[in-house]
Design a protein around this motif. Structure first.
Motif, PDB file in Angstrom:
ATOM      1  N   THR A 266       1.977   9.025  14.172  1.00  0.00           N
ATOM      2  CA  THR A 266       2.279   8.913  12.379  1.00  0.00           C
ATOM      3  C   THR A 266       2.079  10.755  11.770  1.00  0.00           C
ATOM      4  N   GLN A 267       2.288  11.251  12.121  1.00  0.00           N
ATOM      5  CA  GLN A 267       2.682  12.642  12.412  1.00  0.00           C
ATOM      6  C   GLN A 267       3.547  13.036  10.921  1.00  0.00           C
ATOM      7  N   ASP A 268       4.758  12.703  11.073  1.00  0.00           N
ATOM      8  CA  ASP A 268       5.684  12.659   9.888  1.00  0.00           C
ATOM      9  C   ASP A 268       5.149  11.682   8.401  1.00  0.00           C
ATOM     10  N   LEU A 269       4.055  10.833   8.759  1.00  0.00           N
ATOM     11  CA  LEU A 269       3.682  10.523   7.540  1.00  0.00           C
ATOM     12  C   LEU A 269       3.220  11.139   6.554  1.00  0.00           C
ATOM     13  N   ASN A 270       2.907  10.693   4.861  1.00  0.00           N
ATOM     14  CA  ASN A 270       2.144  11.002   4.159  1.00  0.00           C
ATOM     15  C   ASN A 270       2.131  10.543   2.801  1.00  0.00           C
ATOM     16  N   VAL A 271       1.100  10.278   2.671  1.00  0.00           N
ATOM     17  CA  VAL A 271       0.916   9.835   1.699  1.00  0.00           C
ATOM     18  C   VAL A 271       1.621   9.176  -0.138  1.00  0.00           C
ATOM     19  N   ASN A 272       2.121  10.458  -0.199  1.00  0.00           N
ATOM     20  CA  ASN A 272       2.410  10.847  -1.245  1.00  0.00           C
ATOM     21  C   ASN A 272       4.588  10.680  -1.456  1.00  0.00           C
ATOM     22  N   GLN A 273       4.687  10.269   0.489  1.00  0.00           N
ATOM     23  CA  GLN A 273       6.425   9.561   0.441  1.00  0.00           C
ATOM     24  C   GLN A 273       6.196   8.988  -0.995  1.00  0.00           C
ATOM     25  N   THR A 274       8.079   8.336  -1.065  1.00  0.00           N
ATOM     26  CA  THR A 274       8.269   7.347  -1.294  1.00  0.00           C
ATOM     27  C   THR A 274       7.912   6.274  -0.314  1.00  0.00           C
ATOM     28  N   ASP A 275       8.032   4.899  -0.713  1.00  0.00           N
ATOM     29  CA  ASP A 275       8.706   4.038   0.276  1.00  0.00           C
ATOM     30  C   ASP A 275       9.447   4.382   0.539  1.00  0.00           C
ATOM     31  N   GLU A 276      10.761   4.827   0.370  1.00  0.00           N
ATOM     32  CA  GLU A 276      12.142   5.242   1.225  1.00  0.00           C
ATOM     33  C   GLU A 276      11.695   6.200   2.489  1.00  0.00           C
ATOM     34  N   GLU A 277      11.338   7.231   1.782  1.00  0.00           N
ATOM     35  CA  GLU A 277      10.900   8.274   2.243  1.00  0.00           C
ATOM     36  C   GLU A 277      10.020   7.910   3.894  1.00  0.00           C
ATOM     37  N   PHE A 278       9.111   7.103   3.545  1.00  0.00           N
ATOM     38  CA  PHE A 278       7.972   6.630   4.100  1.00  0.00           C
ATOM     39  C   PHE A 278       8.822   5.785   5.264  1.00  0.00           C
ATOM     40  N   ASN A 279       9.250   4.328   4.541  1.00  0.00           N
ATOM     41  CA  ASN A 279       9.719   3.840   5.920  1.00  0.00           C
ATOM     42  C   ASN A 279      10.786   5.069   7.146  1.00  0.00           C
ATOM     43  N   ASN A 280      12.159   5.688   6.035  1.00  0.00           N
ATOM     44  CA  ASN A 280      12.945   6.952   6.681  1.00  0.00           C
ATOM     45  C   ASN A 280      12.092   7.216   7.965  1.00  0.00           C
ATOM     46  N   ALA A 281      10.483   7.351   7.759  1.00  0.00           N
ATOM     47  CA  ALA A 281       9.620   8.899   9.166  1.00  0.00           C
ATOM     48  C   ALA A 281       9.340   7.792   9.266  1.00  0.00           C
ATOM     49  N   LEU A 282       8.833   6.598   9.489  1.00  0.00           N
ATOM     50  CA  LEU A 282       8.294   5.855  10.471  1.00  0.00           C
ATOM     51  C   LEU A 282       9.233   5.256  10.875  1.00  0.00           C
ATOM     52  N   GLY A 283      10.225   4.764  10.587  1.00  0.00           N
ATOM     53  CA  GLY A 283      11.840   4.531  11.288  1.00  0.00           C
ATOM     54  C   GLY A 283      11.593   5.593  12.364  1.00  0.00           C
TER      55      GLY A 283
END
Length: 295
Positions: A266-283
């Motif tokens: 989870t180190q690259d995940l952030n509450v302020n990311q858009t869903d697209e940014e979040f899903n890309n980082a998690l992916g």
């Protein structure tokens, strides 16, 4: 015991997501996610926020059984719902991911170079509720800091003693005697630990299934004989403080050892990311950990 889940953990390609930060580690997990302590005023608000974080992770299209075969939950997460379903049911039915529950109550003070688990006085209640919530297995953590034979024996004795209670409740225990990555005697600790675990495994009944969660060893493939032991469903590795890239590189050197990462996931995940940014980082994180786990 759910045979389908057992087969998935034994034979499935992928890794276990560790989403089990408890009361003590939740503020740190939230801070890494971009939520500071001044943004909540009590524990209830804190746990609401961490459940929102976990819900966002679990419902993401990047979180699926193609690469993630299991997920470890904190007790509060097990008792909460995602899209109207208890978290364990959502994981199993919507995502095809096997649910586990963290059952320990934290660590005791250091003695003999190790930290045993605090007593788990409410274990029977936790196991009863885990079964009601369709949880497949449990996880409990101790820590080894020095190559102290007596201390390491105490850790493994305690883990397997409680593990037998968990087996008797129809669940599969993940036995986690973590070796501190900063120990000056890490390699020696791992040799002593391996021998101690092996002796306990050899005393299990044929139908007793356990999983092991171990620090990535200093010497590659140290735990090969444990991975191949007939009572062991699988052996997973904790990131232990290594960042994701380093943890992945070390993991790749160990055939058959799969990840069970928490912060490294989870180190690259952030509450302020858009869903697209979040899903890309998690992916991206999921894919890199998956590739390191299938060596």
């Amino acid at each position: 015991m759910n045979q389908k889940h057992l087969d998935q953990m034994k034979n499935g390609d992928g890794f276990i997501a560790a989403l089990d930060q408890s009361g003590g580690s939740t503020p740190k997990a939230l801070a890494l996610y971009g939520i500071t302590e001044d943004q909540y005023s009590n524990k209830d608000e804190m746990f609401d926020l961490v459940h929102e974080m976990r819900t966002r992770i679990i419902t993401s299209p990047a979180f699926n059984s193609d690469q993630i075969i299991g997920a470890i939950l904190f007790e509060q997460t097990m008792d909460r719902k995602i899209e109207g379903m208890y978290t364990g049911d959502y994981l199993a039915e919507k995502k095809g991911v096997v649910p586990f529950l963290k059952v320990d109550n934290g660590l005791a003070e250091e003695s003999n170079g190790v930290q045993l688990m605090k007593p788990i006085d409410d274990l029977d209640d936790k196991l009863k509720r885990a079964n009601e919530r369709h949880i497949f297995g449990t996880k409990m953590r101790s820590v080894i800091k020095e190559a102290n034979e007596a201390g390491i024996k105490e850790v493994v004795d305690q883990q397997f003693d409680i593990g037998k209670t968990i087996i008797n409740a129809g669940l599969v225990p993940i036995i986690e005697p973590e070796v501190d990555i900063n120990s000056s005697e890490k390699e020696k600790c791992e040799e002593l630990l391996k021998a101690e675990i092996r002796s306990h495994l050899d005393n299990l009944s044929q139908d007793d299934h356990v999983m092991l969660k171990l620090t990535i060893p200093t010497v590659a493939n140290t735990y090969k004989e444990l991975i191949e032991h007939p009572n062991v469903v699988c052996v997973v590795a904790l990131s232990g403080g290594y960042d994701r890239d380093e943890a992945n590189e070390k993991l790749k050197e160990n055939n058959g050892l799969i990840a069970s990462f928490s912060r490294a996931l989870t180190q690259d995940l952030n509450v302020n990311q858009t869903d697209e940014e979040f899903n890309n980082a998690l992916g991206k994180a999921v894919e890199s950990i998956y590739q390191a786990s299938i060596t």
